[in-house]
Write a protein that holds these residues in place. Structure first.
Motif, mmCIF file in Angstrom:
data_model
loop_
_atom_site.group_PDB
_atom_site.id
_atom_site.type_symbol
_atom_site.label_atom_id
_atom_site.label_comp_id
_atom_site.label_asym_id
_atom_site.label_seq_id
_atom_site.Cartn_x
_atom_site.Cartn_y
_atom_site.Cartn_z
ATOM 1 N N ARG A 47 0.822 -1.219 0.000
ATOM 2 C CA ARG A 47 0.000 0.000 0.000
ATOM 3 C C ARG A 47 0.846 1.254 0.000
ATOM 4 O O ARG A 47 0.318 2.352 -0.058
ATOM 5 C CB ARG A 47 -0.913 0.023 1.234
ATOM 6 N N LYS A 131 -9.088 -15.132 3.373
ATOM 7 C CA LYS A 131 -9.185 -14.047 4.347
ATOM 8 C C LYS A 131 -10.644 -13.590 4.341
ATOM 9 O O LYS A 131 -11.209 -13.369 3.271
ATOM 10 C CB LYS A 131 -8.248 -12.929 3.877
ATOM 11 N N GLY A 161 -10.967 -4.848 11.583
ATOM 12 C CA GLY A 161 -11.678 -4.557 12.816
ATOM 13 C C GLY A 161 -11.472 -5.605 13.900
ATOM 14 O O GLY A 161 -12.181 -5.624 14.900
ATOM 15 N N SER A 182 -4.066 -4.946 12.166
ATOM 16 C CA SER A 182 -2.987 -3.958 12.193
ATOM 17 C C SER A 182 -2.712 -3.441 13.601
ATOM 18 O O SER A 182 -1.772 -2.688 13.799
ATOM 19 C CB SER A 182 -3.353 -2.782 11.279
HETATM 20 C C1 3PG Z 1 -6.399 -5.480 6.154
HETATM 21 O O1 3PG Z 1 -6.112 -5.087 5.071
HETATM 22 O O2 3PG Z 1 -6.311 -6.657 6.446
HETATM 23 C C2 3PG Z 1 -6.983 -4.502 7.098
HETATM 24 O O3 3PG Z 1 -6.705 -3.192 6.697
HETATM 25 C C3 3PG Z 1 -6.565 -4.669 8.492
HETATM 26 O O4 3PG Z 1 -7.642 -4.254 9.202
HETATM 27 P P1 3PG Z 1 -7.470 -3.530 10.595
HETATM 28 O O5 3PG Z 1 -6.633 -2.304 10.332
HETATM 29 O O6 3PG Z 1 -8.878 -3.173 11.021
HETATM 30 O O7 3PG Z 1 -6.797 -4.468 11.525
#
Ligand code: 3PG
Length: 214
Positions: A47, A131, A161, A182
């Protein structure tokens, strides 16, 4: 590494850190910190401009970590991530052209699915581990449970999330092999080079996974 071995690594790691990296020179220290905290898989998302170099650095210098390329959305990226040393690939969605390109380069792949139609396309292509994205926004554990009904052959890594508060709800589903997120790799913590903090976040995530599996 074949698909079965890659999936076994995701399963034993339990929590897949979804990394957005701005500065490739941070990548190796980041991966070492995650490994020190018990997380030996690193998903580097394509990204940011630095992502490919960051992925290559981890693949070359941190053999204990499984180097995963994330956010792979075009067929052309298949060869690029292979050249960078990726050992597995994750995408936010499913596409026949990306499926084909990854078969050609021989990389294990978790496509992204959020609907029954996505699952049908994945299953038709022989892809049975996916996923589940964006997990919370797509309805969370109840949605995934319902989606799993018609696809007993499928297993999932919910991402989007997911955090310490709700990972247990996903891991309670038998189809869930691991979760991703993340939260254990905050961008500001990476930028600050606070590796002790990353190690702590990794350890907390690992412990929460182990507790949920106990
Ligand atoms: C991903 O691409 O897997 C998500 O952006 C991660 O999601 P999160 O930031 O809510 O953990």
């Amino acid at each position: 590494m074949d698909e079965t071995a890659a999936i076994a690594r995701l399963k034993s790691c339990g929590v897949i850190p979804v990394v957005v990296i701005e500065d490739a020179s941070r990548a190796v220290d980041l991966a070492h910190a995650l490994v020190a905290g018990g997380i030996d898989v690193v998903e580097v998302t394509l990204r940011r401009p630095a992502a490919m170099e960051a992925l290559a650095a981890i693949a070359k210098s941190v053999p204990k970590a499984l180097a995963v390329a994330g956010t792979v959305v075009t067929p052309a990226q298949a060869q690029q991530v292979k050249d960078a040393g990726a050992q597995a690939v994750v995408s936010p969605g499913f596409s026949e052209s990306v499926d084909e390109a990854l078969r050609k380069v021989g990389l294990p792949w978790l496509p992204g699915v959020a609907t029954a139609s996505d699952c049908m396309r994945a299953v038709a292509a022989g892809r049975t581990t996916a996923k589940f994205f964006p997990a919370e926004q797509a309805g969370g554990p109840p949605a995934l449970k319902a989606l799993s009904g018609p696809f007993p052959q499928m297993t999932f890594c919910p991402t989007g999330g997911v955090g310490l508060k709700n990972l247990g709800d996903y891991l309670a589903l038998p189809q869930v092999i691991c979760v991703g997120g993340s939260w254990l790799v905050p961008a500001d913590t990476i930028a600050a080079g606070d590796w002790k903090r990353i190690e702590t976040l990794a350890r907390e995530a690992k412990e929460a996974f182990q507790k949920a599996r106990a």
